[in-house]
Write a protein that holds these residues in place. Structure first.
Motif, mmCIF file in Angstrom:
data_model
loop_
_atom_site.group_PDB
_atom_site.id
_atom_site.type_symbol
_atom_site.label_atom_id
_atom_site.label_comp_id
_atom_site.label_asym_id
_atom_site.label_seq_id
_atom_site.Cartn_x
_atom_site.Cartn_y
_atom_site.Cartn_z
ATOM 1 N N ALA A 148 -9.492 5.739 -15.828
ATOM 2 C CA ALA A 148 -8.053 6.039 -15.800
ATOM 3 C C ALA A 148 -7.524 5.937 -14.372
ATOM 4 C CB ALA A 148 -7.790 7.435 -16.367
ATOM 5 N N ASP A 149 -8.298 6.414 -13.413
ATOM 6 C CA ASP A 149 -7.888 6.341 -11.998
ATOM 7 C C ASP A 149 -7.805 4.891 -11.528
ATOM 8 O OD1 ASP A 149 -7.335 7.696 -9.395
ATOM 9 O OD2 ASP A 149 -9.200 6.681 -8.819
ATOM 10 N N LEU A 150 -8.805 4.086 -11.890
ATOM 11 C CA LEU A 150 -8.790 2.665 -11.526
ATOM 12 C C LEU A 150 -7.592 1.956 -12.150
ATOM 13 C CD1 LEU A 150 -12.597 1.828 -11.865
ATOM 14 C CD2 LEU A 150 -11.283 1.972 -9.744
ATOM 15 N N ASP A 151 -7.340 2.247 -13.428
ATOM 16 C CA ASP A 151 -6.197 1.637 -14.117
ATOM 17 C C ASP A 151 -4.883 2.053 -13.462
ATOM 18 O OD1 ASP A 151 -8.020 0.492 -15.851
ATOM 19 O OD2 ASP A 151 -7.621 1.888 -17.506
ATOM 20 N N LEU A 152 -4.779 3.327 -13.096
ATOM 21 C CA LEU A 152 -3.577 3.832 -12.445
ATOM 22 C C LEU A 152 -3.299 3.070 -11.151
ATOM 23 C CD1 LEU A 152 -2.114 7.215 -12.196
ATOM 24 C CD2 LEU A 152 -2.953 6.373 -10.029
ATOM 25 N N HIS A 153 -4.326 2.909 -10.337
ATOM 26 C CA HIS A 153 -4.151 2.188 -9.073
ATOM 27 C C HIS A 153 -3.803 0.718 -9.299
ATOM 28 C CE1 HIS A 153 -5.997 5.778 -7.325
ATOM 29 N NE2 HIS A 153 -5.323 5.435 -6.247
ATOM 30 N N GLU A 154 -4.370 0.127 -10.326
ATOM 31 C CA GLU A 154 -4.061 -1.275 -10.656
ATOM 32 C C GLU A 154 -2.595 -1.420 -11.061
ATOM 33 O OE1 GLU A 154 -4.341 -5.263 -11.040
ATOM 34 O OE2 GLU A 154 -5.903 -3.965 -10.225
ATOM 35 N N ILE A 155 -2.111 -0.489 -11.857
ATOM 36 C CA ILE A 155 -0.712 -0.541 -12.297
ATOM 37 C C ILE A 155 0.228 -0.336 -11.117
ATOM 38 C CG2 ILE A 155 1.046 0.622 -13.710
ATOM 39 C CD1 ILE A 155 -1.380 1.268 -15.653
ATOM 40 N N ILE A 156 -0.104 0.575 -10.225
ATOM 41 C CA ILE A 156 0.729 0.812 -9.031
ATOM 42 C C ILE A 156 0.756 -0.444 -8.153
ATOM 43 C CG2 ILE A 156 0.904 2.115 -6.868
ATOM 44 C CD1 ILE A 156 -0.144 4.561 -8.474
ATOM 45 N N THR A 157 -0.401 -1.064 -7.973
ATOM 46 C CA THR A 157 -0.480 -2.292 -7.184
ATOM 47 C C THR A 157 0.377 -3.384 -7.826
ATOM 48 O OG1 THR A 157 -2.711 -1.757 -6.447
ATOM 49 C CG2 THR A 157 -2.052 -4.067 -6.278
ATOM 50 N N GLN A 158 0.258 -3.505 -9.131
ATOM 51 C CA GLN A 158 1.037 -4.504 -9.866
ATOM 52 C C GLN A 158 2.528 -4.219 -9.719
ATOM 53 O OE1 GLN A 158 -0.402 -4.492 -13.859
ATOM 54 N NE2 GLN A 158 0.755 -6.279 -14.472
ATOM 55 N N ALA A 159 2.911 -2.968 -9.860
ATOM 56 C CA ALA A 159 4.326 -2.586 -9.794
ATOM 57 C C ALA A 159 4.892 -2.784 -8.384
ATOM 58 C CB ALA A 159 4.508 -1.137 -10.236
ATOM 59 N N ALA A 160 4.058 -2.665 -7.367
ATOM 60 C CA ALA A 160 4.521 -2.848 -5.988
ATOM 61 C C ALA A 160 4.821 -4.310 -5.700
ATOM 62 C CB ALA A 160 3.473 -2.325 -5.004
ATOM 63 N N ARG A 161 4.280 -5.191 -6.532
ATOM 64 C CA ARG A 161 4.455 -6.633 -6.354
ATOM 65 C C ARG A 161 3.899 -7.083 -4.996
ATOM 66 N NH1 ARG A 161 5.305 -5.217 -10.898
ATOM 67 N NH2 ARG A 161 7.230 -5.474 -12.055
ATOM 68 N N ASN A 162 2.768 -6.457 -4.628
ATOM 69 C CA ASN A 162 2.132 -6.747 -3.343
ATOM 70 C C ASN A 162 0.623 -6.733 -3.560
ATOM 71 O OD1 ASN A 162 0.898 -6.514 -0.781
ATOM 72 N ND2 ASN A 162 2.743 -5.599 0.071
ATOM 73 N N PRO A 163 -0.067 -7.866 -3.500
ATOM 74 C CA PRO A 163 -1.506 -7.917 -3.816
ATOM 75 C C PRO A 163 -2.396 -7.185 -2.820
ATOM 76 C CG PRO A 163 -0.791 -9.999 -2.889
ATOM 77 C CD PRO A 163 0.449 -9.164 -3.097
ATOM 78 N N PHE A 164 -1.865 -6.788 -1.674
ATOM 79 C CA PHE A 164 -2.694 -6.093 -0.694
ATOM 80 C C PHE A 164 -2.705 -4.610 -0.962
ATOM 81 C CE2 PHE A 164 -1.310 -9.925 1.554
ATOM 82 C CZ PHE A 164 -2.545 -10.477 1.776
#
Length: 164
Positions: A148-164
């Motif tokens: 769940a934590d990994l998925d959360l961070h992936e979604i935040i990264t995706q939502a930021a529209r910034n691959p870094f």
């Protein structure tokens, strides 16, 4: 293509890689560009074909070039997400790297979250809320919590529209 300079005979594949990366940074080579044929490029740079092949394989692993058998060598789209794909290997080499990564995350994550908050879609927000719900299992199910934590961070990264 006169941008290709002669590489000193004592140089190895790393020097060829460095030079080609410089040409990309200087915008003399751009995404989608086709490099000259191997024989021609080796002659232009005055390097051996085996050294050039090694350099091109290295750039291929880095996802900077794409080797298309029968067609040639092309500069990739240079998508940041593809270029940083192998960083997990770098972090696996030394335990102190994880501490450094954690320190960096503490500095960067508030800004990334702010960026994500500005760009998040309704669908991503729903996925984020689901991750928070799934994470409530806590210590009772460490594997589910970690996922769940990994998925959360992936979604935040995706939502930021910034691959870094």
């Amino acid at each position: 293509m006169s941008s290709f300079q002669v590489i000193p005979k004592s140089a190895v594949a790393e020097d060829i890689v460095s030079h080609l990366l410089l040409l990309i940074r200087e915008k003399k080579l751009r995404p989608g560009d086709k490099l000259p044929p191997e024989r021609e490029l080796a002659a232009m740079m005055q390097v051996s074909r085996p050294s050039l092949r090694e350099a091109l394989r290295t750039l291929s692993i880095m996802r900077v070039v794409e080797l298309r058998h029968g067609s040639g060598t092309y500069i990739t789209a240079l998508e940041p997400s593809a270029l940083v794909e192998h960083l997990d290997f770098v972090f696996s080499l030394d335990d102190s790297t994880y501490l450094q990564l954690f320190q960096t995350r503490k500095i960067l994550e508030p800004g990334i979250c702010a960026l994500a908050a500005r760009h998040i879609t309704e669908e991503e927000l729903t996925q984020l809320e689901a991750c928070v719900e799934r994470s409530k299992v806590g210590p009772d199910n460490p594997e589910a919590y970690l996922q769940a934590d990994l998925d959360l961070h992936e979604i935040i990264t995706q939502a930021a529209r910034n691959p870094f």
